[in-house]
Design a protein around this motif. Structure first.
Motif, mmCIF file in Angstrom:
data_model
loop_
_atom_site.group_PDB
_atom_site.id
_atom_site.type_symbol
_atom_site.label_atom_id
_atom_site.label_comp_id
_atom_site.label_asym_id
_atom_site.label_seq_id
_atom_site.Cartn_x
_atom_site.Cartn_y
_atom_site.Cartn_z
ATOM 1 N N ILE A 47 53.107 37.670 73.104
ATOM 2 C CA ILE A 47 53.631 36.587 73.933
ATOM 3 C C ILE A 47 53.587 37.011 75.404
ATOM 4 O O ILE A 47 53.837 38.175 75.745
ATOM 5 N N ALA A 48 53.249 36.083 76.271
ATOM 6 C CA ALA A 48 53.199 36.377 77.702
ATOM 7 C C ALA A 48 54.605 36.677 78.213
ATOM 8 O O ALA A 48 55.590 36.077 77.763
ATOM 9 N N ALA A 49 54.692 37.615 79.157
ATOM 10 C CA ALA A 49 55.995 38.028 79.685
ATOM 11 C C ALA A 49 56.761 36.847 80.277
ATOM 12 O O ALA A 49 57.982 36.741 80.108
ATOM 13 N N GLU A 50 56.058 35.953 80.961
ATOM 14 C CA GLU A 50 56.722 34.798 81.579
ATOM 15 C C GLU A 50 57.328 33.892 80.519
ATOM 16 O O GLU A 50 58.466 33.423 80.659
ATOM 17 N N GLU A 51 56.583 33.643 79.441
ATOM 18 C CA GLU A 51 57.094 32.797 78.359
ATOM 19 C C GLU A 51 58.254 33.488 77.650
ATOM 20 O O GLU A 51 59.261 32.842 77.301
ATOM 21 N N ARG A 52 58.132 34.788 77.418
ATOM 22 C CA ARG A 52 59.222 35.551 76.779
ATOM 23 C C ARG A 52 60.497 35.452 77.602
ATOM 24 O O ARG A 52 61.574 35.185 77.063
ATOM 25 N N ASP A 53 60.391 35.658 78.913
ATOM 26 C CA ASP A 53 61.577 35.626 79.776
ATOM 27 C C ASP A 53 62.199 34.234 79.814
ATOM 28 O O ASP A 53 63.419 34.085 79.909
ATOM 29 N N ARG A 54 61.365 33.204 79.750
ATOM 30 C CA ARG A 54 61.881 31.831 79.740
ATOM 31 C C ARG A 54 62.683 31.584 78.460
ATOM 32 O O ARG A 54 63.770 30.991 78.499
ATOM 33 N N ILE A 55 62.175 32.046 77.332
ATOM 34 C CA ILE A 55 62.869 31.873 76.057
ATOM 35 C C ILE A 55 64.183 32.639 76.070
ATOM 36 O O ILE A 55 65.226 32.132 75.637
ATOM 37 N N VAL A 56 64.165 33.876 76.577
ATOM 38 C CA VAL A 56 65.380 34.690 76.638
ATOM 39 C C VAL A 56 66.436 33.995 77.485
ATOM 40 O O VAL A 56 67.619 33.931 77.120
ATOM 41 N N ALA A 57 66.035 33.447 78.626
ATOM 42 C CA ALA A 57 66.982 32.778 79.518
ATOM 43 C C ALA A 57 67.620 31.568 78.856
ATOM 44 O O ALA A 57 68.804 31.259 79.081
ATOM 45 N N MET A 58 66.861 30.856 78.033
ATOM 46 C CA MET A 58 67.368 29.641 77.403
ATOM 47 C C MET A 58 68.139 29.915 76.121
ATOM 48 O O MET A 58 68.949 29.093 75.688
ATOM 49 N N ALA A 59 67.916 31.092 75.513
ATOM 50 C CA ALA A 59 68.481 31.357 74.191
ATOM 51 C C ALA A 59 69.952 31.735 74.231
ATOM 52 O O ALA A 59 70.627 31.695 73.193
ATOM 53 N N GLY A 60 70.481 32.117 75.378
ATOM 54 C CA GLY A 60 71.908 32.404 75.485
ATOM 55 C C GLY A 60 72.391 33.532 74.608
ATOM 56 O O GLY A 60 73.504 33.475 74.069
ATOM 57 N N GLY A 61 71.568 34.570 74.422
ATOM 58 C CA GLY A 61 72.001 35.729 73.654
ATOM 59 C C GLY A 61 71.907 35.561 72.154
ATOM 60 O O GLY A 61 72.428 36.385 71.393
ATOM 61 N N SER A 62 71.221 34.519 71.678
ATOM 62 C CA SER A 62 71.076 34.259 70.244
ATOM 63 C C SER A 62 69.623 34.448 69.823
ATOM 64 O O SER A 62 68.743 33.695 70.257
ATOM 65 N N ALA A 63 69.379 35.448 68.985
ATOM 66 C CA ALA A 63 68.027 35.680 68.494
ATOM 67 C C ALA A 63 67.551 34.515 67.635
ATOM 68 O O ALA A 63 66.379 34.148 67.654
ATOM 69 N N GLY A 64 68.476 33.917 66.886
ATOM 70 C CA GLY A 64 68.116 32.762 66.078
ATOM 71 C C GLY A 64 67.665 31.600 66.928
ATOM 72 O O GLY A 64 66.699 30.905 66.603
ATOM 73 N N ARG A 65 68.370 31.375 68.056
ATOM 74 C CA ARG A 65 67.973 30.286 68.938
ATOM 75 C C ARG A 65 66.632 30.591 69.607
ATOM 76 O O ARG A 65 65.809 29.700 69.806
ATOM 77 N N ALA A 66 66.399 31.853 69.933
ATOM 78 C CA ALA A 66 65.125 32.238 70.533
ATOM 79 C C ALA A 66 63.977 31.940 69.580
ATOM 80 O O ALA A 66 62.927 31.424 69.984
ATOM 81 N N ALA A 67 64.174 32.253 68.298
ATOM 82 C CA ALA A 67 63.131 31.971 67.313
ATOM 83 C C ALA A 67 62.881 30.474 67.198
ATOM 84 O O ALA A 67 61.743 30.020 67.099
ATOM 85 N N ALA A 68 63.969 29.698 67.236
ATOM 86 C CA ALA A 68 63.820 28.248 67.151
ATOM 87 C C ALA A 68 63.109 27.690 68.377
ATOM 88 O O ALA A 68 62.274 26.786 68.274
#
Length: 323
Positions: A193-214
């Protein structure tokens, strides 16, 4: 392996290693931070070591080739029960609650001699979903537990459980994951995964790995952006909420709809932290209303499109208070 929850793993591992294991554990914390994965890991380790031989791996890991681990993975270990909401074979939808009959079925497990060792384990995922009569039936088992039994109660909102159930459990607190752990998890889940996309997902996931996967698998990012637009800018024509309702009310959108319901309360809470004055008060009110609606909707099988439209109204009230 479970990342970012070392304290909880250490507490349980120390108790098991010393053979001072409490019979019931309340595995509490936000959704998507590893609670159910921990419950499976812990139950597997206990059942495997109880059957022998001793395992030297750290962090409650069990070799995947261990016979007990294979039985757990196959869902066929005779001394393990996993209680969760059941699927309706006619509609494909999940039941509103974990029923009293499911809890009473544990009598079969505890009414006979264990098959593989002296230990038995029960995982309830999630204990929040127990119907009242099921909670009372479980309480009786926790009050008079059989010998060498392990109850692991996964709870997203432990405050909703009966105080008497909470008092009979040892609590393990699972925390929201920090950004470094989240970035590692996303990179593992999505190699390349591109670093920019990864960081965007992390920022939106709020500390939830499950939400990041979703966010990655269910393409939730556009839905979150649409909800944020309503919350920040309002929706005077109802057009934005109508678009969301159409998107999530269509056939085949059940998984995205369920993930959206889980996402909304935390999205409002996160946004409220940056607001002030009357808008912050409206956001806190919206959080309570959204949390109540998103919890009730699956249990009452409310129409997805109507539910999403109603959520849109709750969000819009933050930006545009009622006259």
């Amino acid at each position: 392996m479970i990342l970012g929850q070392d304290k909880a793993l250490d507490q349980f591992e120390a108790a098991w290693s010393a053979r001072t294991l409490h019979h019931a554990w309340l595995v509490a914390g936000p959704r998507g931070v590893g609670k159910a994965a921990f419950a499976r890991l812990a139950a597997t380790r206990v059942l495997a070591e109880a059957a022998g031989p001793a395992i030297e791996l750290p962090r409650l890991q069990t070799p995947p080739e261990h016979p007990m681990a294979r039985l757990v993975e196959a869902g066929s270990h005779p001394d393990l029960r996993w209680l969760e909401r059941l699927e309706n074979p006619k509609t494909g939808a999940l039941a509103r609650n974990i029923s009293v009959d499911q809890v009473r079925s544990l009598g079969e497990l505890f009414g006979s001699t264990p098959f593989m060792s002296a230990w038995r384990a029960v995982i309830i995922d999630a204990a929040d979903d127990l119907e009242p009569s099921a909670a009372n039936a479980l309480l009786k088992m926790l009050e008079e537990p059989p010998a060498n039994c392990l109850f692991l109660l996964v709870a997203h909102a432990p405050g909703r459980l009966l105080p008497t159930i909470r008092s009979r459990c040892r609590k393990l607190e699972f925390q929201r994951l920090d950004d470094d752990v989240m970035a590692s998890i996303v990179s593992i889940q999505k190699p390349g995964i591109a670093a920019e996309e990864r960081d965007r997902i992390v920022a939106m996931a709020g500390g939830s790995a499950g939400r990041a996967a979703a966010l990655a698998d269910l393409d939730l990012a556009p839905l979150e952006q649409a909800a944020l637009a309503i919350l920040r800018d309002g929706d005077p024509t109802n057009g934005r909420r109508a678009e969301l309702a159409v998107e999530l009310g269509r056939k085949g959108a059940a998984e995205r709809y369920a993930a959206f319901l889980e996402l909304v309360p935390s999205l409002v809470a996160r946004e409220a932290r940056g607001l002030g004055g009357g808008q912050r008060e409206r956001a806190l009110d919206a959080y309570g209303r959204a949390r109540e609606l998103t919890a009730l909707a699956p249990r009452l099988s409310l129409d997805p499109a109507s539910t999403v439209f109603q959520i849109g109204g709750i969000l819009a009230a933050v930006a545009q208070p009622r006259a």
